[in-house]
Scaffold this motif. Sequence first.
Motif, PDB file in Angstrom:
ATOM      1  N   LEU A 280      49.829  72.297-120.584  1.00 30.92           N
ATOM      2  CA  LEU A 280      48.420  72.379-120.212  1.00 30.92           C
ATOM      3  C   LEU A 280      47.531  72.998-121.274  1.00 30.92           C
ATOM      4  N   ARG A 281      48.102  73.604-122.313  1.00 29.87           N
ATOM      5  CA  ARG A 281      47.289  74.035-123.449  1.00 29.87           C
ATOM      6  C   ARG A 281      46.552  72.838-124.056  1.00 29.87           C
ATOM      7  N   ALA A 282      47.108  71.651-123.876  1.00 29.69           N
ATOM      8  CA  ALA A 282      46.506  70.445-124.435  1.00 29.69           C
ATOM      9  C   ALA A 282      45.082  70.231-123.938  1.00 29.69           C
ATOM     10  N   LEU A 283      44.786  70.677-122.715  1.00 25.49           N
ATOM     11  CA  LEU A 283      43.443  70.502-122.172  1.00 25.49           C
ATOM     12  C   LEU A 283      42.419  71.359-122.912  1.00 25.49           C
ATOM     13  N   LEU A 284      42.883  72.461-123.478  1.00 28.52           N
ATOM     14  CA  LEU A 284      42.006  73.286-124.303  1.00 28.52           C
ATOM     15  C   LEU A 284      41.802  72.652-125.673  1.00 28.52           C
ATOM     16  N   PHE A 285      42.867  72.150-126.269  1.00 28.11           N
ATOM     17  CA  PHE A 285      42.739  71.445-127.543  1.00 28.11           C
ATOM     18  C   PHE A 285      41.815  70.234-127.395  1.00 28.11           C
ATOM     19  N   ALA A 286      41.896  69.551-126.265  1.00 25.85           N
ATOM     20  CA  ALA A 286      41.053  68.384-126.021  1.00 25.85           C
ATOM     21  C   ALA A 286      39.571  68.745-126.005  1.00 25.85           C
ATOM     22  N   GLN A 287      39.279  70.020-125.737  1.00 25.31           N
ATOM     23  CA  GLN A 287      37.894  70.500-125.734  1.00 25.31           C
ATOM     24  C   GLN A 287      37.508  71.155-127.063  1.00 25.31           C
ATOM     25  N   GLY A 288      38.418  71.111-128.037  1.00 27.60           N
ATOM     26  CA  GLY A 288      38.125  71.661-129.342  1.00 27.60           C
ATOM     27  C   GLY A 288      38.408  73.134-129.507  1.00 27.60           C
ATOM     28  N   TYR A 289      39.042  73.761-128.508  1.00 21.76           N
ATOM     29  CA  TYR A 289      39.390  75.177-128.640  1.00 21.76           C
ATOM     30  C   TYR A 289      40.549  75.341-129.624  1.00 21.76           C
ATOM     31  N   PRO A 290      40.431  76.203-130.613  1.00 29.35           N
ATOM     32  CA  PRO A 290      41.590  76.535-131.442  1.00 29.35           C
ATOM     33  C   PRO A 290      42.464  77.537-130.693  1.00 29.35           C
ATOM     34  N   ALA A 291      43.726  77.591-131.028  1.00 25.04           N
ATOM     35  CA  ALA A 291      44.631  78.521-130.352  1.00 25.04           C
ATOM     36  C   ALA A 291      44.173  79.962-130.506  1.00 25.04           C
ATOM     37  N   ALA A 292      43.477  80.268-131.603  1.00 25.08           N
ATOM     38  CA  ALA A 292      42.981  81.632-131.821  1.00 25.08           C
ATOM     39  C   ALA A 292      41.977  82.064-130.770  1.00 25.08           C
ATOM     40  N   ALA A 293      41.368  81.091-130.074  1.00 24.42           N
ATOM     41  CA  ALA A 293      40.378  81.398-129.044  1.00 24.42           C
ATOM     42  C   ALA A 293      40.985  81.473-127.645  1.00 24.42           C
ATOM     43  N   PHE A 294      42.284  81.162-127.538  1.00 19.92           N
ATOM     44  CA  PHE A 294      42.918  81.164-126.229  1.00 19.92           C
ATOM     45  C   PHE A 294      42.981  82.590-125.673  1.00 19.92           C
ATOM     46  N   VAL A 295      42.851  82.664-124.350  1.00 21.59           N
ATOM     47  CA  VAL A 295      43.002  83.928-123.647  1.00 21.59           C
ATOM     48  C   VAL A 295      44.286  83.826-122.843  1.00 21.59           C
ATOM     49  N   ASP A 296      45.273  84.609-123.198  1.00 19.30           N
ATOM     50  CA  ASP A 296      46.545  84.602-122.481  1.00 19.30           C
ATOM     51  C   ASP A 296      46.517  85.617-121.360  1.00 19.30           C
ATOM     52  N   ASP A 297      47.013  85.176-120.190  1.00 15.38           N
ATOM     53  CA  ASP A 297      47.014  86.057-119.009  1.00 15.38           C
ATOM     54  C   ASP A 297      47.994  87.198-119.208  1.00 15.38           C
TER      55      ASP A 297
END
Length: 297
Positions: A280-297
């Motif tokens: 499901l990280r793919a849905l963030l990449f599909a929106q142009g989010y880089p992994a550096a912007a991810f917020v991990d729970d």
Amino acid sequence: MAYPRILTLIADRASTSLTAAQIRAGREMVAGDTPRILSEGEAADIPCPAHAFSQPSIAIIRAAFAGHAIDALLTPSRGRRKGLLVADMDSTIVTSETLDELSRHAGVGEKVSAITARSMNGEIDFEAALRQRVALLKGLSLAALDTTLNETRLTPGARTLVATMRAHNARCALVSGGFTWFTSRIAAQCGFDEHHANTLEHTTDALTGTVGEPILGRTAKLALLQSLAQARGVRLAATLAVGDGANDLDMLKAAGLGIAFHAKPIVRQAIETRIDHADLRALLFAQGYPAAAFVDD
């Protein structure tokens, strides 16, 4: 130069890595500009020009990466980050079909799973199939609900998806043809803002074999997408919907970005934007989010 489309390549990080050669091949296919690495070895954006007759379709691009566990998405470059996420639960946010798993404790697992498979592939009416499956659970102890929940696993990336979108001011709703008993708990685990599902009726200690009416199915999912967007004050173009079954089709088609996630054949055929390999990280990449912007729970 501004490019109107983005080709996003995403590898299933559990089984492979996205190589420089594969990114270069994708760029050459679409005559794209300099790639932007979203996650090293996992995801990259390739800006590309408007579609021309000489350019391959997304189906051809996807086929070029067949056998490499790499997903290819082709989306507009404008308005990529969405303000509303509407997500299906079973086989999307969680890895299993909760009703199927519950039915195993009633000794009717094979019967229920067969009906589920036909329903999710659009072969039979969802509402009728749900009533039929729930009827087979009559008399099942409520303790089986807790057991099933304890056996249920979140899809990798689910918490990160919700946490990241919420951190960027998106509202996240879990909208399921399953049951509120499960969605309330899964929504809490993932951090969803709200959840909507069907009511599994019961006495003080056992299921009655009935489901509350009206049933939340294909049409209701679409209606919820529309009403949630209106309440949020965003256009449908600013929404993201994700699901895997036939009852998700209408909302997937209506959303600004509708993604078929590890979907049933009828959904894969109808929805061009799909994730067949990655989590499901793919849905963030599909929106142009880089992994550096991810917020991990």
